[in-house]
Scaffold this motif. Structure first.
Motif, mmCIF file in Angstrom:
data_model
loop_
_atom_site.group_PDB
_atom_site.id
_atom_site.type_symbol
_atom_site.label_atom_id
_atom_site.label_comp_id
_atom_site.label_asym_id
_atom_site.label_seq_id
_atom_site.Cartn_x
_atom_site.Cartn_y
_atom_site.Cartn_z
ATOM 1 N N THR A 15 0.836 -1.208 0.000
ATOM 2 C CA THR A 15 0.000 0.000 0.000
ATOM 3 C C THR A 15 0.866 1.251 0.000
ATOM 4 O O THR A 15 0.589 2.225 -0.707
ATOM 5 N N SER A 16 1.943 1.221 0.781
ATOM 6 C CA SER A 16 2.832 2.384 0.859
ATOM 7 C C SER A 16 3.597 2.591 -0.437
ATOM 8 O O SER A 16 3.806 3.733 -0.862
ATOM 9 N N ILE A 17 4.017 1.514 -1.097
ATOM 10 C CA ILE A 17 4.683 1.652 -2.392
ATOM 11 C C ILE A 17 3.741 2.323 -3.391
ATOM 12 O O ILE A 17 4.137 3.242 -4.111
ATOM 13 N N ALA A 18 2.490 1.900 -3.416
ATOM 14 C CA ALA A 18 1.515 2.513 -4.330
ATOM 15 C C ALA A 18 1.321 3.997 -4.004
ATOM 16 O O ALA A 18 1.306 4.849 -4.905
ATOM 17 N N PHE A 19 1.198 4.311 -2.706
ATOM 18 C CA PHE A 19 0.997 5.701 -2.289
ATOM 19 C C PHE A 19 2.179 6.573 -2.712
ATOM 20 O O PHE A 19 2.011 7.610 -3.364
ATOM 21 N N TYR A 20 3.398 6.179 -2.326
ATOM 22 C CA TYR A 20 4.570 7.014 -2.609
ATOM 23 C C TYR A 20 4.890 7.049 -4.106
ATOM 24 O O TYR A 20 5.371 8.082 -4.603
ATOM 25 N N SER A 21 4.613 5.979 -4.836
ATOM 26 C CA SER A 21 4.815 6.010 -6.290
ATOM 27 C C SER A 21 3.904 7.049 -6.929
ATOM 28 O O SER A 21 4.315 7.779 -7.846
ATOM 29 N N THR A 29 13.183 2.620 -7.176
ATOM 30 C CA THR A 29 14.364 2.102 -7.857
ATOM 31 C C THR A 29 14.817 0.774 -7.256
ATOM 32 O O THR A 29 15.535 0.021 -7.909
ATOM 33 N N VAL A 30 14.424 0.499 -6.019
ATOM 34 C CA VAL A 30 14.712 -0.763 -5.342
ATOM 35 C C VAL A 30 13.429 -1.232 -4.671
ATOM 36 O O VAL A 30 12.769 -0.446 -3.982
ATOM 37 N N TYR A 35 10.970 -3.677 1.866
ATOM 38 C CA TYR A 35 11.722 -2.433 1.672
ATOM 39 C C TYR A 35 11.502 -1.889 0.265
ATOM 40 O O TYR A 35 11.357 -2.649 -0.682
ATOM 41 N N ALA A 36 11.521 -0.560 0.147
ATOM 42 C CA ALA A 36 11.510 0.100 -1.159
ATOM 43 C C ALA A 36 12.263 1.414 -1.043
ATOM 44 O O ALA A 36 12.289 2.034 0.026
ATOM 45 N N LYS A 37 12.874 1.829 -2.154
ATOM 46 C CA LYS A 37 13.635 3.077 -2.157
ATOM 47 C C LYS A 37 13.421 3.800 -3.472
ATOM 48 O O LYS A 37 13.405 3.193 -4.539
ATOM 49 N N ASP A 42 13.927 15.181 -8.348
ATOM 50 C CA ASP A 42 13.105 16.367 -8.117
ATOM 51 C C ASP A 42 11.950 16.006 -7.191
ATOM 52 O O ASP A 42 10.951 15.489 -7.660
ATOM 53 N N PRO A 43 12.090 16.210 -5.902
ATOM 54 C CA PRO A 43 13.240 16.785 -5.201
ATOM 55 C C PRO A 43 14.374 15.774 -5.097
ATOM 56 O O PRO A 43 14.139 14.567 -5.148
ATOM 57 N N ARG A 44 15.597 16.268 -4.950
ATOM 58 C CA ARG A 44 16.784 15.398 -4.858
ATOM 59 C C ARG A 44 16.811 14.756 -3.477
ATOM 60 O O ARG A 44 17.315 15.325 -2.517
ATOM 61 N N VAL A 45 16.254 13.541 -3.408
ATOM 62 C CA VAL A 45 16.126 12.850 -2.124
ATOM 63 C C VAL A 45 16.235 11.342 -2.326
ATOM 64 O O VAL A 45 15.826 10.813 -3.355
ATOM 65 N N ASN A 46 16.821 10.675 -1.353
ATOM 66 C CA ASN A 46 16.826 9.218 -1.243
ATOM 67 C C ASN A 46 15.743 8.921 -0.218
ATOM 68 O O ASN A 46 15.941 9.119 0.970
ATOM 69 N N PHE A 47 14.590 8.485 -0.679
ATOM 70 C CA PHE A 47 13.439 8.237 0.189
ATOM 71 C C PHE A 47 13.232 6.736 0.294
ATOM 72 O O PHE A 47 13.046 6.064 -0.718
ATOM 73 N N ALA A 48 13.286 6.194 1.505
ATOM 74 C CA ALA A 48 13.158 4.752 1.709
ATOM 75 C C ALA A 48 12.045 4.445 2.699
ATOM 76 O O ALA A 48 11.779 5.233 3.609
ATOM 77 N N ILE A 49 11.404 3.285 2.503
ATOM 78 C CA ILE A 49 10.409 2.794 3.450
ATOM 79 C C ILE A 49 10.741 1.347 3.777
ATOM 80 O O ILE A 49 11.367 0.646 2.984
ATOM 81 N N SER A 50 10.366 0.910 4.980
ATOM 82 C CA SER A 50 10.541 -0.496 5.336
ATOM 83 C C SER A 50 9.418 -0.921 6.262
ATOM 84 O O SER A 50 8.844 -0.098 6.982
ATOM 85 N N GLN A 51 9.119 -2.198 6.220
ATOM 86 C CA GLN A 51 8.074 -2.783 7.066
ATOM 87 C C GLN A 51 8.745 -3.814 7.958
ATOM 88 O O GLN A 51 9.167 -4.858 7.489
ATOM 89 N N LYS A 52 8.863 -3.504 9.241
ATOM 90 C CA LYS A 52 9.498 -4.405 10.192
ATOM 91 C C LYS A 52 8.560 -4.627 11.376
ATOM 92 O O LYS A 52 7.945 -3.679 11.879
#
Length: 161
Positions: A15-21, A29-30, A35-37, A42-52
């Motif tokens: 659900t979070s991958i769909a939202f942030y995409s 990209t990963v 996990y997803a990254k 634009d904006p220049r950011v490395n944004f990551a999420i994880s489910q633990k």
């Protein structure tokens, strides 16, 4: 050029991958089962999420990702002037990537990582010993957040994010 890094703990990875995409108008990209990254320009950011399991949801930590060893040395020099506990991990495995990193906490205990990604990994990694640096919001089992341990300047064999 440095890149801002934000890592968010989530309840449902799909659900979070769909939202942030949709929010970023870009696919990650990963993508891994937990996990997803997104490496956004634009904006220049490395944004990551994880489910633990057991991790507090929301912002886990923030950071600065650099592009080369010279930028990392520059950031490390600045860290040395800060009157706050720091942890130099050195070479580590984190969030399916190989990297070189150090950590510091802001005056309110928010954990900041400074790192250079050097390659990919097939493993997620484990958490470094950052208990004195962590934000009160960090979950005990979340990626890149502390386990109960004493801060040490010695690098660990594996850590995360």
């Amino acid at each position: 050029m440095k890149r801002f890094h934000v890592h968010v703990g989530v309840t449902d990875i799909e659900t979070s991958i769909a939202f942030y995409s949709s929010l970023f108008a870009a696919a990650p990209t990963v993508v891994r089962p937990d996990y997803a990254k997104w490496m956004l320009e634009d904006p220049r950011v490395n944004f990551a999420i994880s489910q633990k399991d057991g991790a507090v949801k929301g912002i886990e930590h923030v950071g600065l990702q650099v592009e080369d060893a010279d930028e990392l040395a520059e950031v490390y020099t600045r860290l040395a002037t800060i009157a706050a506990p720091t942890l130099t991990e050195g070479a580590t495995t984190c969030c399916y990537a190989q990297s070189e990193k150090s950590w510091v906490a802001d005056p309110d205990g928010v954990a900041w990582e400074t790192f250079l990604t050097t390659g990919e990994s097939t493993t997620y990694g484990t958490s470094p010993a950052l208990d004195q640096l962590a934000s009160a919001n960090a979950g005990a089992t979340s990626c890149c957040t502390p386990k109960a341990a004493t801060i040490s300047a010695a690098p660990r064999a594996q850590s995360c994010c």
